[in-house]
Write a protein that holds these residues in place. Structure first.
Motif, PDB file in Angstrom:
ATOM      1  N   PRO A   6       0.832  -1.205   0.000  1.00 24.14           N
ATOM      2  CA  PRO A   6       0.000   0.000   0.000  1.00 24.14           C
ATOM      3  C   PRO A   6       0.867   1.256   0.000  1.00 24.14           C
ATOM      4  O   PRO A   6       1.936   1.292   0.612  1.00 24.14           O
ATOM      5  N   VAL A   7       0.395   2.270  -0.699  1.00 22.59           N
ATOM      6  CA  VAL A   7       1.098   3.547  -0.757  1.00 22.59           C
ATOM      7  C   VAL A   7       0.587   4.448   0.361  1.00 22.59           C
ATOM      8  O   VAL A   7      -0.625   4.582   0.559  1.00 22.59           O
ATOM      9  N   LEU A  29       6.483   3.427  10.175  1.00 23.77           N
ATOM     10  CA  LEU A  29       5.701   3.858   9.018  1.00 23.77           C
ATOM     11  C   LEU A  29       6.210   3.196   7.748  1.00 23.77           C
ATOM     12  O   LEU A  29       5.422   2.691   6.936  1.00 23.77           O
ATOM     13  N   ASN A  30       7.530   3.167   7.573  1.00 27.68           N
ATOM     14  CA  ASN A  30       8.108   2.535   6.384  1.00 27.68           C
ATOM     15  C   ASN A  30       7.788   1.051   6.323  1.00 27.68           C
ATOM     16  O   ASN A  30       7.720   0.474   5.225  1.00 27.68           O
ATOM     17  N   GLY A  31       7.592   0.435   7.484  1.00 18.43           N
ATOM     18  CA  GLY A  31       7.263  -0.987   7.520  1.00 18.43           C
ATOM     19  C   GLY A  31       5.828  -1.285   7.125  1.00 18.43           C
ATOM     20  O   GLY A  31       5.472  -2.448   6.914  1.00 18.43           O
ATOM     21  N   LEU A  32       5.000  -0.254   7.049  1.00 22.18           N
ATOM     22  CA  LEU A  32       3.578  -0.450   6.740  1.00 22.18           C
ATOM     23  C   LEU A  32       3.288  -0.445   5.243  1.00 22.18           C
ATOM     24  O   LEU A  32       2.248  -0.950   4.809  1.00 22.18           O
ATOM     25  N   GLY A  33       4.177   0.160   4.464  1.00 18.42           N
ATOM     26  CA  GLY A  33       3.912   0.252   3.038  1.00 18.42           C
ATOM     27  C   GLY A  33       4.979   1.068   2.344  1.00 18.42           C
ATOM     28  O   GLY A  33       6.053   1.318   2.890  1.00 18.42           O
ATOM     29  N   SER A  34       4.670   1.482   1.144  1.00 20.06           N
ATOM     30  CA  SER A  34       5.570   2.322   0.358  1.00 20.06           C
ATOM     31  C   SER A  34       5.260   3.781   0.676  1.00 20.06           C
ATOM     32  O   SER A  34       4.201   4.298   0.303  1.00 20.06           O
ATOM     33  N   ALA A  57      -3.582   5.726   2.301  1.00 11.90           N
ATOM     34  CA  ALA A  57      -3.676   6.541   3.524  1.00 11.90           C
ATOM     35  C   ALA A  57      -2.667   7.670   3.437  1.00 11.90           C
ATOM     36  O   ALA A  57      -1.689   7.599   2.679  1.00 11.90           O
ATOM     37  N   CYS A  58      -2.917   8.707   4.213  1.00  9.60           N
ATOM     38  CA  CYS A  58      -1.954   9.808   4.274  1.00  9.60           C
ATOM     39  C   CYS A  58      -1.803  10.282   5.707  1.00  9.60           C
ATOM     40  O   CYS A  58      -2.730  10.173   6.519  1.00  9.60           O
TER      41      CYS A  58
END
Length: 338
Positions: A6-7, A29-34, A57-58
């Motif tokens: 996910p981005v 945060l980096n571990g959750l997605g791109s 998400a943002c």
């Protein structure tokens, strides 16, 4: 990270990122997605639009440009705005809530900082610490200074709290152990909740007239804008301490300045109609010894900032794992919150 990850758009200015995210939060945060980060130190609407392309998400914060009402149409895949600051009213239009965009915010993580600030202001005023300091620095005689500055016990005072949201309740939790009698003005606080908090429900006029300290924590809504004017300020007893760490729009600033200049009340102000406070603002007048001013600083502590960032990184993780969100703002909440 997989190309199918996910981005996540990190819509934070460089300054806000440094405040809100430590190395551990960034790694999480980096571990959750791109994760996409801004190219420069600042953000504008075009950069936001670029970063949101394909994002699920943002993460937003102070300095993030407001979303426009068409954002959902351009980014239909966007599921969550995780706001690391407080109010989302000026960030996310109500229409985007109606179109299914989910929003969370970290307002509850700010509450402890504001509450400590409010209690500190109350304690300083009750004991006249600023006045003692300046009088001695000015060459005042030891016992004369001590006699001239009244000393009052906060625990023996009646404190009025206007607004029992996140911050108002945090202030209450700190005040009750002092032994204060706490009056609360909030149309959404019922008597059962008031009893549980150890406070008394009151009307605004009664709280103003009976309190030794008044602290504002109400949101700015059509019905609360300039709710404290000359008539309401006239209800305050001589020597009352008036604290505003909420929003300047709650008060008629000209009427408040007139009351302060009269010397009838004391004030502790953290918010103003014009911010930054202009150099020639009358509130900066050194002759106004009965008011303390601060630069909208009540909610800003290092610990709170990092807690806010962590809370919203956690929230994005919950969304991606399809778990219940802990800090979601519903459409119904939006109509009555700060």
């Amino acid at each position: 990270m997989s190309e199918h990850a996910p981005v996540i758009a990190a819509l934070l200015t460089e300054r806000t990122r440094r405040m809100m995210l430590d190395d551990a939060a960034i790694a999480q945060l980096n571990g959750l997605g791109s994760v996409r980060w801004p190219a420069g130190a600042t953000l504008d609407a075009a950069e936001v639009d670029r970063l949101l392309q394909g994002a699920t998400a943002c993460l937003t914060g102070w300095g993030t440009p407001p979303f426009d009402p068409a954002a959902r149409q351009r980014h239909p895949q966007l599921a969550l705005v995780a706001h690391s600051a407080g109010s989302v009213r000026t960030l996310v239009p109500a229409t985007l809530f109606d179109e299914g965009l989910r929003v969370s915010h970290a307002a509850s993580k700010i509450a402890a900082s504001v509450a400590e600030f409010v209690v500190a202001e109350a304690l300083l005023a009750m004991r006249g610490i600023h006045r003692l300091h300046h009088a001695l620095r000015g060459g005042g005689e030891w016992l004369d200074v001590r006699t001239a500055v009244p000393q009052r016990l906060l625990g023996a005072r009646t404190v009025g709290i206007v607004g029992a949201g996140y911050v108002g309740r945090a202030v209450i939790r700190l005040l009750v152990p002092f032994g204060c009698r706490v009056l609360v003005v909030d149309p959404y606080l019922d008597d059962r909740e008031a009893d549980a908090l150890g406070v008394v429900n009151a009307r605004l006029g009664d709280a103003l007239a009976w309190s030794d300290v008044i602290s504002l924590h109400a949101p700015v809504l059509p019905e609360t804008r300039r709710m404290i004017g000359a008539r309401e300020l006239a209800l305050l007893r001589p020597g009352t301490l008036f604290i505003n760490t909420a929003r300047a729009e709650l008060v008629d600033e000209a009427a408040l300045l007139a009351e302060i200049r009269s010397g009838r009340i004391e004030a502790a102000l953290d918010v103003f109609d014009h911010e930054p406070l202009p150099p020639d603002s009358p509130f900066r007048d050194p002759a106004l010894a009965n008011v303390t001013i601060s630069p909208h600083a009540a909610g800003h502590t290092e610990e709170a900032h990092l807690a806010q960032g962590r809370a919203m990184v956690d929230e994005i993780g919950r969304l991606l794992r399809r778990e219940p969100l802990h800090h979601e703002v519903s459409r119904a909440m939006l109509d009555r919150m700060a």
